[in-house]
Design a protein around this motif. Structure first.
Motif, PDB file in Angstrom:
ATOM      1  N   ALA A 162       6.431   2.303  -9.810  1.00  9.02           N
ATOM      2  CA  ALA A 162       6.798   1.130 -10.610  1.00  9.02           C
ATOM      3  C   ALA A 162       8.223   0.660 -10.352  1.00  9.02           C
ATOM      4  N   GLU A 163       9.023   1.497  -9.691  1.00  7.93           N
ATOM      5  CA  GLU A 163      10.403   1.125  -9.381  1.00  7.93           C
ATOM      6  C   GLU A 163      10.568   0.758  -7.907  1.00  7.93           C
ATOM      7  N   ILE A 164       9.435   0.466  -7.251  1.00 13.07           N
ATOM      8  CA  ILE A 164       9.456   0.051  -5.849  1.00 13.07           C
ATOM      9  C   ILE A 164       8.847  -1.340  -5.742  1.00 13.07           C
ATOM     10  N   ILE A 165       9.516  -2.226  -5.036  1.00 10.17           N
ATOM     11  CA  ILE A 165       9.034  -3.583  -4.815  1.00 10.17           C
ATOM     12  C   ILE A 165       8.523  -3.693  -3.377  1.00 10.17           C
ATOM     13  N   TYR A 166       7.426  -4.426  -3.196  1.00 11.81           N
ATOM     14  CA  TYR A 166       6.702  -4.434  -1.919  1.00 11.81           C
ATOM     15  C   TYR A 166       6.591  -5.877  -1.431  1.00 11.81           C
ATOM     16  N   LEU A 167       7.019  -6.120  -0.184  1.00 10.10           N
ATOM     17  CA  LEU A 167       6.968  -7.465   0.390  1.00 10.10           C
ATOM     18  C   LEU A 167       6.078  -7.473   1.624  1.00 10.10           C
ATOM     19  N   GLY A 168       5.067  -8.328   1.611  1.00 10.56           N
ATOM     20  CA  GLY A 168       4.182  -8.447   2.764  1.00 10.56           C
ATOM     21  C   GLY A 168       3.594  -9.840   2.840  1.00 10.56           C
ATOM     22  N   ASP A 169       2.929 -10.119   3.958  1.00 10.54           N
ATOM     23  CA  ASP A 169       2.445 -11.486   4.184  1.00 10.54           C
ATOM     24  C   ASP A 169       0.929 -11.619   4.162  1.00 10.54           C
ATOM     25  N   SER A 170       0.216 -10.535   3.852  1.00 11.27           N
ATOM     26  CA  SER A 170      -1.249 -10.606   3.924  1.00 11.27           C
ATOM     27  C   SER A 170      -1.908 -10.071   2.665  1.00 11.27           C
ATOM     28  N   GLY A 171      -3.196 -10.381   2.540  1.00 11.35           N
ATOM     29  CA  GLY A 171      -3.962  -9.828   1.436  1.00 11.35           C
ATOM     30  C   GLY A 171      -4.005  -8.319   1.469  1.00 11.35           C
ATOM     31  N   VAL A 172      -4.049  -7.752   2.662  1.00 10.41           N
ATOM     32  CA  VAL A 172      -4.026  -6.294   2.811  1.00 10.41           C
ATOM     33  C   VAL A 172      -2.767  -5.706   2.176  1.00 10.41           C
ATOM     34  N   ASP A 173      -1.634  -6.358   2.373  1.00 11.09           N
ATOM     35  CA  ASP A 173      -0.382  -5.875   1.773  1.00 11.09           C
ATOM     36  C   ASP A 173      -0.420  -5.952   0.257  1.00 11.09           C
ATOM     37  N   MET A 174      -0.948  -7.046  -0.262  1.00  4.54           N
ATOM     38  CA  MET A 174      -1.021  -7.205  -1.707  1.00  4.54           C
ATOM     39  C   MET A 174      -1.947  -6.159  -2.324  1.00  4.54           C
ATOM     40  N   GLN A 175      -3.058  -5.869  -1.647  1.00  4.23           N
ATOM     41  CA  GLN A 175      -3.969  -4.832  -2.125  1.00  4.23           C
ATOM     42  C   GLN A 175      -3.309  -3.459  -2.109  1.00  4.23           C
ATOM     43  N   THR A 176      -2.534  -3.212  -1.069  1.00  3.60           N
ATOM     44  CA  THR A 176      -1.839  -1.925  -0.951  1.00  3.60           C
ATOM     45  C   THR A 176      -0.859  -1.736  -2.091  1.00  3.60           C
ATOM     46  N   ALA A 177      -0.059  -2.761  -2.337  1.00  4.15           N
ATOM     47  CA  ALA A 177       0.928  -2.686  -3.411  1.00  4.15           C
ATOM     48  C   ALA A 177       0.252  -2.482  -4.762  1.00  4.15           C
ATOM     49  N   ALA A 178      -0.823  -3.219  -5.004  1.00  2.98           N
ATOM     50  CA  ALA A 178      -1.526  -3.091  -6.282  1.00  2.98           C
ATOM     51  C   ALA A 178      -2.117  -1.696  -6.445  1.00  2.98           C
ATOM     52  N   ALA A 179      -2.707  -1.165  -5.367  1.00  2.00           N
ATOM     53  CA  ALA A 179      -3.321   0.165  -5.440  1.00  2.00           C
ATOM     54  C   ALA A 179      -2.286   1.248  -5.684  1.00  2.00           C
ATOM     55  N   ALA A 180      -1.055   0.998  -5.228  1.00  2.00           N
ATOM     56  CA  ALA A 180       0.022   1.977  -5.400  1.00  2.00           C
ATOM     57  C   ALA A 180       0.828   1.727  -6.676  1.00  2.00           C
ATOM     58  N   ASN A 181       0.473   0.697  -7.447  1.00  2.00           N
ATOM     59  CA  ASN A 181       1.185   0.334  -8.668  1.00  2.00           C
ATOM     60  C   ASN A 181       2.625  -0.079  -8.389  1.00  2.00           C
ATOM     61  N   MET A 182       2.797  -0.844  -7.295  1.00  2.00           N
ATOM     62  CA  MET A 182       4.101  -1.390  -6.946  1.00  2.00           C
ATOM     63  C   MET A 182       4.078  -2.900  -7.133  1.00  2.00           C
ATOM     64  N   TYR A 183       5.239  -3.498  -7.300  1.00  2.00           N
ATOM     65  CA  TYR A 183       5.321  -4.941  -7.535  1.00  2.00           C
ATOM     66  C   TYR A 183       5.117  -5.672  -6.212  1.00  2.00           C
TER      67      TYR A 183
END
Length: 216
Positions: A162-183
């Motif tokens: 929850a204290e890590i922010i995640y930046l990516g350009d694809s749906g795969v990245d957004m899914q990864t961040a959500a699965a890991a409970n990152m912003y």
């Protein structure tokens, strides 16, 4: 939330590698007398690893595993030779990484690019910054959107997801961040659309790298 670490995707987020990837795969296709693809098409082939890129670039009738495997080996050979020809950091990325470093934010990269090639690109083009981790797929780290790599970074840094922010350009990245409970923050300068990022769980979207700082 005060974020203590940032995880970045590589291709389409920190560096623009589209031309080198496209030219490498098109060289393979030409040798086999297959139809080549334009840059716009490659935006949708990139993101799930080179083997998936190869599969999508091949004609549907030529997608059996033996052909894919041979073309994958050829693609890797081509790309090793040209992965630094035209690839470069996006505008504002150097300034963003400078500012995050000043703020003592831990920097990490999690990519679906082959680990060997990710290390090469980062060691040359992003050598001015200290990345705690640069992780590509391996025997122990499945490709995104599996969150294993993201969670490994979290545990290794002793920083809660929850204290890590995640930046990516694809749906795969957004899914990864959500699965890991990152912003999850979607990069609109990359290879995929606003709609794809929102559909796959982007919490916020930004048009330029330096906008990332407003979340810190």
């Amino acid at each position: 939330m005060k974020y203590k670490a940032a995880i970045f995707d590589l291709d389409g987020t920190l560096v623009d590698s589209l031309e080198d990837l496209a030219e490498s795969m098109n060289a393979v296709l030409r040798r086999l007398n297959y139809e080549i693809h334009d840059l716009e098409s490659y935006k949708y082939f990139i993101g799930n690893g080179i083997k998936n890129l190869v599969r999508q670039a091949l004609p549907e009738e030529s997608r059996d595993e033996s052909i894919i495997s041979g073309c994958f080996d050829s693609m890797l050979k081509e790309y090793r030779e040209r992965c630094l020809d035209k690839t470069k950091p996006y505008a504002e990325v150097p300034e963003l990484l400078d500012e995050l470093t000043k703020r003592n934010i831990k920097l990490c990269i999690l990519t679906n690019k082959a680990d060997e090639l990710a290390q090469k690109v980062v060691s040359v083009l992003l050598a001015d910054w200290n990345f705690e981790f640069v992780i590509g797929p391996s025997v122990n780290i499945p490709r995104k959107p599996d969150p294993t790599g993201a969670l490994l970074i979290s545990s290794s840094l002793a920083i809660p997801p929850a204290e890590i922010i995640y930046l990516g350009d694809s749906g795969v990245d957004m899914q990864t961040a959500a699965a890991a409970n990152m912003y999850a923050v979607g990069a609109l300068w990359g290879y995929r659309t606003r709609e794809e990022l929102i559909r796959n769980g982007a919490r916020s979207l930004i048009d330029h790298p330096l906008e990332f700082l407003k979340y810190l």
